[in-house]
Scaffold this active site. Structure first.
Site, mmCIF file in Angstrom:
data_model
loop_
_atom_site.group_PDB
_atom_site.id
_atom_site.type_symbol
_atom_site.label_atom_id
_atom_site.label_comp_id
_atom_site.label_asym_id
_atom_site.label_seq_id
_atom_site.Cartn_x
_atom_site.Cartn_y
_atom_site.Cartn_z
ATOM 1 N N SER A 12 20.509 -45.707 24.081
ATOM 2 C CA SER A 12 21.259 -45.234 25.243
ATOM 3 C C SER A 12 20.555 -45.646 26.537
ATOM 4 O O SER A 12 20.347 -46.819 26.784
ATOM 5 C CB SER A 12 21.455 -43.724 25.159
ATOM 6 O OG SER A 12 22.354 -43.271 26.147
ATOM 7 N N ASP A 19 25.921 -46.631 31.520
ATOM 8 C CA ASP A 19 24.607 -46.825 30.915
ATOM 9 C C ASP A 19 24.670 -47.958 29.887
ATOM 10 O O ASP A 19 25.748 -48.482 29.604
ATOM 11 C CB ASP A 19 24.076 -45.518 30.323
ATOM 12 C CG ASP A 19 24.834 -45.056 29.095
ATOM 13 O OD1 ASP A 19 25.960 -45.526 28.871
ATOM 14 O OD2 ASP A 19 24.312 -44.203 28.350
ATOM 15 N N ASP A 36 24.659 -48.486 26.654
ATOM 16 C CA ASP A 36 25.570 -48.497 25.506
ATOM 17 C C ASP A 36 26.957 -47.966 25.861
ATOM 18 O O ASP A 36 27.793 -47.749 24.993
ATOM 19 C CB ASP A 36 24.979 -47.735 24.321
ATOM 20 C CG ASP A 36 24.890 -46.233 24.551
ATOM 21 O OD1 ASP A 36 24.592 -45.829 25.693
ATOM 22 O OD2 ASP A 36 25.118 -45.468 23.599
ATOM 23 N N ASP A 68 28.306 -45.156 26.967
ATOM 24 C CA ASP A 68 28.899 -43.854 26.644
ATOM 25 C C ASP A 68 28.768 -42.868 27.802
ATOM 26 O O ASP A 68 29.318 -41.768 27.740
ATOM 27 C CB ASP A 68 28.328 -43.271 25.342
ATOM 28 C CG ASP A 68 26.836 -42.978 25.405
ATOM 29 O OD1 ASP A 68 26.196 -43.290 26.424
ATOM 30 O OD2 ASP A 68 26.305 -42.436 24.415
#
Length: 578
Positions: free
Chosen positions: A147, A306, A308, A310
């Site tokens: 993340s 961000d 990734d 999400d």
């Protein structure tokens, strides 16, 4: 010889140790503290998977710890699911160091059990992996990501067949299978050419992207004629060197947003995230370049995702022409109000907002005003995904899910927080209010006027390594053994201990059960609609404390919030110094 030294010796003398890890191990061979930290424990596999620093050792992310996790997952699936080999496992990865390698290693271990892996040819966002599991009818999913953690981290995140993050019960079963894997260095696997020869790895291209984008089209609340109209509202978008670039731009293009600028320096994937201190849209510094570009182009809204994809951050201009970054609670409240405003009254009867216990109570007030019900979950979007799964059979209608840490989900075709959905909806919402002659900040002020001036904050204390973990445990134990009676001048009305699963009603002198899973978290409900919550992070070496108030004005709320923050800082500081 201590236990960690024995484990280190096992690695150090293993003839077939990966050459790059062997070199890294040699580099720290005379640093006892570094060696102990790398080997004193196995990397924790929590309720969503595992995340850690890259490097050699059982407490690090490397091909051996990934293989061990994949081995545990394979055995769990074969013991608890049907048609595992035919249905297969979807695997995606982000832009971090070793992400693609870890994705392939996962497929290699799954393949040794005859389980097919559907691996993306190139990096993809986390929400697309969630969608892919459902779209392909896979038995599980694995996302290789850390993340918004710093560049030295990576992770192994597991999804169940519903496309949601694994539940605590599923995590416990996988952990048990991981424990049965005695030696991470000798986990069985097939080579990549063997996987391809036996068709145990399927490389996934853009076909799943197209299916996702078709579903994304359907979340809009705009009338068809309005959807087709070209929209010249200025937008600046930064994917912060991550995975969101293509899907966000295509999603905006589907709604005919024609004036979208991308921060060029942050458009390309970069595992170093070289232009930001942290690739986290929660951190305002991540918007520095977007703000500069927005000022030049007079953009109405700035978007930041961000790595990734999400989490989404949004910034909009205030009356002075300066960009203000909205908090996760503010953006979530705006989205909720917009969605409910455009929801049929018959649907509202079964409509459900799902939020976490540390997310703003403004959401509940907004939902109540439309006749929608609010459901609270523990911190973590996996619990929101679990609730959505329950709605599939309960007749309840999922309307929106959000958490204060910039995670939102509008439509349940994905079952994890989805910054692509949220980015498109944020722009649609800004466009809608712009046509009404209002900015998002003005729309937010209207919500505050109607519901009260809710304001929230979050502080964290980073405590790394073995000693840090012990200190975090000590802080929680100290507060649990001697609960606060007042915080910042506010009296405690209720104490909620989610590890014990009980709520103490202080004034009534009685206790009642909390019907949520057990988690190491403490929440204090204060008078005057204030609250505080302490929780160790599940993904970072931090203890976090959240707090919220509802004042008679913005100034009143800020003063109350500051009083609570100072009291918490002092209380936690006293414990760490003792």
């Amino acid at each position: 010889m201590s236990n960690w030294e024995a484990v280190y010796e096992k690695w150090n003398t293993y003839e077939n140790l990966d050459p790059s890890l062997k070199k890294e191990l040699a580099d720290i061979q005379n640093d006892e503290a570094a060696l102990e930290d790398a080997f004193y424990q196995e990397l924790t596999f929590g309720t969503g998977g595992m995340r850690g620093i890259l490097g050699p050792g059982t407490n690090r992310m490397n091909i051996y710890t990934v293989r061990k996790a994949a081995n545990g997952l394979a055995n769990h699936l074969l013991a608890n699911r049907v048609n595992v080999r035919d249905r297969g496992v979807a695997v995606a990865y982000d832009c971090r160091y070793m992400s693609r390698e870890f994705a392939v290693e996962t497929a290699k271990v799954l393949g040794s059990y005859g389980i097919r892996a559907y691996v993306f040819k190139s990096l993809r966002p986390t929400p697309l992996l969630s969608f892919t599991v459902r779209h392909l009818g896979a038995v599980a999913g694995v996302m290789i990501t850390a993340s918004h953690n710093p560049p030295e981290y990576n992770g192994f995140k597991v999804y169940n067949e519903d496309g949601g993050q694994i539940t605590p019960g599923e995590a416990d079963e996988i952990i048990e299978q991981i424990r049965r894997t005695e030696n991470e260095l000798t986990v069985p696997y097939l080579e990549q050419d063997e996987l391809e020869e036996e068709e145990l790895i399927n490389w996934v291209g853009e076909e799943v992207d197209h299916a996702y984008l078709e579903r994304l089209k359907q979340i809009t609340k705009l009338e068809e004629e309005e959807q087709e109209r070209k929209k010249e509202m200025g937008i600046v978008f930064t994917p912060l060197h991550g995975t969101a670039h293509d899907l966000v731009l295509k999603g905006l293009d589907q709604l005919n947003f024609t004036n979208v600028g991308v921060v060029k320096e942050q458009a390309e994937p970069d595992p170093e995230f070289s232009t930001v201190k942290s690739p986290n849209p929660e951190e305002h510094q991540a918007f520095t370049m977007a703000i500069e570009q927005g000022q030049e182009s007079n953009a109405a809204i700035l978007l930041g995702t961000d790595p990734d994809a999400d989490r989404l951050g949004v910034a909009v201009k205030d009356k002075a022409g300066e960009y203000q970054v909205l908090t996760g609670n503010q953006l979530g409240s705006l989205m909720l109000d917009y969605l409910l405003t455009h929801t049929d009254e018959h649907v509202l009867k079964t409509a459900r907002l799902v939020k976490t216990v540390v997310t703003t109570e403004l959401g509940r007030s907004i939902a109540d005003s439309y006749g929608a019900k609010t459901i609270d979950t523990l911190t973590g979007f996996k619990y929101i995904g679990e609730k959505i799964h329950e709605f599939d059979s309960s007749g309840e209608t999922f309307i929106f899910g959000f958490e204060e840490s910039y995670g939102y989900l509008i439509s349940s075709f994905a079952r994890d927080k989805d910054a692509v959905q949220a980015a498109v909806m944020a722009c649609e919402m800004a466009y809608y209010w712009d046509k009404q002659g209002k900015t998002l900040l003005e729309a937010l002020d209207d919500i505050y006027e109607k519901h009260g001036y809710y304001l929230e904050g979050m502080s964290s204390l980073t405590l790394k390594g073995k000693e840090g973990s012990e200190m975090i445990a000590s802080i929680m134990e100290a507060v649990r053994n001697k609960p606060f009676e007042e915080i910042g001048g506010f009296s405690v009305k209720q104490t909620e201990d989610y590890l014990a699963g009980e709520r103490t009603l202080v004034e009534e002198g009685r206790k009642e059960e909390i019907s949520l899973p057990r988690e190491n978290m403490l929440k204090f409900i204060l008078d005057e609609d204030a609250w505080v919550c302490l929780r160790p992070s599940g993904t970072e070496p931090k203890i976090k404390y959240y707090y919220g108030v509802c004042g008679s004005s913005k100034e009143d709320s800020r003063n109350k919030l500051n009083d609570i923050k100072q009291a918490l800082d002092e209380a936690v500081g006293q414990i760490t110094r003792s």
